[in-house]
Design an enzyme around this catalytic site. Structure first.
Site, PDB file in Angstrom:
ATOM      1  N   ARG A   1       0.841  -1.197  -0.082  1.00 14.66           N
ATOM      2  CA  ARG A   1      -0.006  -0.008   0.130  1.00 14.66           C
ATOM      3  C   ARG A   1       0.802   1.229   0.072  1.00 14.66           C
ATOM      4  O   ARG A   1       0.437   2.206  -0.757  1.00 14.66           O
ATOM      5  CB  ARG A   1      -1.009  -0.159   1.170  1.00 14.66           C
TER       6      ARG A   1
ATOM      7  N   HIS B   1      -6.404   8.005  11.696  1.00  9.33           N
ATOM      8  CA  HIS B   1      -6.123   6.651  11.795  1.00  9.33           C
ATOM      9  C   HIS B   1      -4.649   6.158  11.398  1.00  9.33           C
ATOM     10  O   HIS B   1      -4.178   5.230  11.155  1.00  9.33           O
ATOM     11  CB  HIS B   1      -6.769   5.732  10.982  1.00  9.33           C
TER      12      HIS B   1
HETATM   13  N1  APR Z   1     -17.145   9.522  -3.967  1.00 10.33           N
HETATM   14  C1  APR Z   1     -17.622   9.316  -2.824  1.00 10.33           C
HETATM   15  N2  APR Z   1     -18.035   8.298  -2.201  1.00 10.33           N
HETATM   16  C2  APR Z   1     -17.450   7.269  -2.683  1.00 10.33           C
HETATM   17  C3  APR Z   1     -16.601   7.284  -3.699  1.00 10.33           C
HETATM   18  C4  APR Z   1     -16.521   8.259  -4.415  1.00 10.33           C
HETATM   19  N3  APR Z   1     -16.089   8.483  -5.465  1.00 10.33           N
HETATM   20  N4  APR Z   1     -16.084   5.835  -3.786  1.00 10.33           N
HETATM   21  C5  APR Z   1     -16.657   5.122  -2.562  1.00 10.33           C
HETATM   22  N5  APR Z   1     -17.362   6.262  -1.835  1.00 10.33           N
HETATM   23  C6  APR Z   1     -18.021   5.731  -0.333  1.00 10.33           C
HETATM   24  C7  APR Z   1     -18.644   4.525  -0.444  1.00 10.33           C
HETATM   25  O1  APR Z   1     -19.780   4.513  -0.695  1.00 10.33           O
HETATM   26  C8  APR Z   1     -18.481   4.030   1.123  1.00 10.33           C
HETATM   27  O2  APR Z   1     -19.736   4.828   1.861  1.00 10.33           O
HETATM   28  O3  APR Z   1     -17.000   5.706   0.419  1.00 10.33           O
HETATM   29  C9  APR Z   1     -17.155   5.104   1.520  1.00 10.33           C
HETATM   30  C10 APR Z   1     -16.081   4.023   1.942  1.00 10.33           C
HETATM   31  O4  APR Z   1     -16.175   3.318   2.741  1.00 10.33           O
HETATM   32  P1  APR Z   1     -15.124   2.369   3.554  1.00 10.33           P
HETATM   33  O5  APR Z   1     -14.473   1.628   2.576  1.00 10.33           O
HETATM   34  O6  APR Z   1     -15.749   1.579   4.578  1.00 10.33           O
HETATM   35  O7  APR Z   1     -13.903   3.580   3.769  1.00 10.33           O
HETATM   36  P2  APR Z   1     -13.814   4.182   5.371  1.00 10.33           P
HETATM   37  O8  APR Z   1     -15.400   4.603   5.844  1.00 10.33           O
HETATM   38  O9  APR Z   1     -12.784   5.300   5.173  1.00 10.33           O
HETATM   39  O10 APR Z   1     -13.373   3.029   6.341  1.00 10.33           O
HETATM   40  C11 APR Z   1     -13.267   3.465   7.620  1.00 10.33           C
HETATM   41  O11 APR Z   1     -12.126   1.580   8.116  1.00 10.33           O
HETATM   42  O12 APR Z   1     -11.252  -0.308   7.831  1.00 10.33           O
HETATM   43  C12 APR Z   1     -10.955   0.840   8.487  1.00 10.33           C
HETATM   44  O13 APR Z   1      -9.354   1.970   9.224  1.00 10.33           O
HETATM   45  C13 APR Z   1     -10.069   1.690   8.097  1.00 10.33           C
HETATM   46  O14 APR Z   1      -9.968   4.099   8.033  1.00 10.33           O
HETATM   47  C14 APR Z   1     -11.182   3.096   7.492  1.00 10.33           C
HETATM   48  C15 APR Z   1     -12.066   2.844   8.423  1.00 10.33           C
END
Ligand code: APR
Length: 240
Positions: free
Chosen positions: A61, A111
């Site tokens: 990563r 994080h």
């Molecule tokens: N524009 C806007 N939103 C988007 C896009 C985009 N192009 N692509 C994806 N998303 C949204 C998805 O719909 C989803 O709601 O981004 C979100 C990503 O969710 P996760 O993958 O769960 O990421 P996140 O919420 O940042 O995760 C939180 O989980 O595993 C841990 O530590 C890790 O910081 C991370 C935490």
């Protein structure tokens, strides 16, 4: 003085902010967790049990950061930071460095960061841009085996909780961008904002998050389209 006259603004960003730069999100199709079990790579126990596997996961990563660049949403958030006359704080759950590369200064990585490592022997925190192995000695204390990615793993306490809580207590606008709202305490920040009297709580997301009911507005769509538009509106509102 400006800080007293103008409303406070807090941004919370998640993986959706960097998705269009080519950094995979965690959940959903092609999400990082689809190919890995969280308990194998993102817990302190995993690092104790299989440090090689954990290093490999984060080395890949970290290396991948070299081939991505900030997108229009990162850039717009920097325009907002620079143009906002009141207190401003961008809290990110992302461990990439795309906000910094876009020019963000008022930024907290709750994080952790891929481009930092931490030694569990001497507690130093160092910038790190190459691969990390179990045999890599700590440049500060020279000992091996306990240099780890400076990432907040599941079961660990996120960074800057006091600063984040303080900023939310005086914010009038809270914007959450691209987060699924399933990982706490980050997912609970919108509730904290509401309880602290933050009247305008905006969600920017492709799909409404789990905690969507706590927001007062939803801007549904890709971050590179929705964030620049929202930033223009927020800055234009200031001059009304
Ligand atoms: N524009 C806007 N939103 C988007 C896009 C985009 N192009 N692509 C994806 N998303 C949204 C998805 O719909 C989803 O709601 O981004 C979100 C990503 O969710 P996760 O993958 O769960 O990421 P996140 O919420 O940042 O995760 C939180 O989980 O595993 C841990 O530590 C890790 O910081 C991370 C935490």
């Amino acid at each position: 003085m400006a800080g007293l006259l103008h409303p406070g603004l807090v941004i919370l960003s998640g993986a959706g902010l960097s998705a269009e730069s080519g950094v995979p999100t965690f959940r959903g199709v092609h999400g990082l967790w689809e190919g890995h079990r969280i308990e194998d790579v993102a817990t302190p126990e995993a690092f104790q049990r299989q440090p090689d596997l954990v290093h490999r996961f984060y080395n890949l990563r970290r290396a991948a950061l070299k081939s991505v660049v900030p997108n229009a949403a990162h850039d717009a958030l920097v325009r907002l930071e620079q143009g906002w006359p009141g207190p401003f704080l961008h809290i990110t759950q992302n461990v990439d460095d795309l906000n910094e590369r876009a020019g963000a200064k008022k930024l907290l990585h709750m994080h952790g960061q891929l481009r930092q490592v931490r030694c569990l022997w001497c507690r130093c925190v160092l910038e790190w841009n190459t691969d990390l192995e179990v045999s890599t000695p700590c440049p500060e204390c020279g000992r091996t085996g306990r240099l780890r990615p400076d990432i907040v793993w599941f079961g660990e306490m996120p960074y800057y909780i006091d600063e984040i809580t303080r900023a939310l207590q005086t914010a009038s606008v809270f914007v959450c961008i691209g987060s699924s709202g399933v990982v706490y305490p980050a997912a609970g920040l919108v509730r904290l904002a509401a309880e602290s009297g933050c009247a305008r709580r905006i969600e920017v997301n492709l799909e409404p998050a789990d905690v969507s009911g706590r927001f007062t507005e939803l801007r549904q769509g890709p971050a590179t389209r929705e964030v620049p538009q929202l930033v223009e509106e927020l800055l234009a509102d200031l001059s009304r």
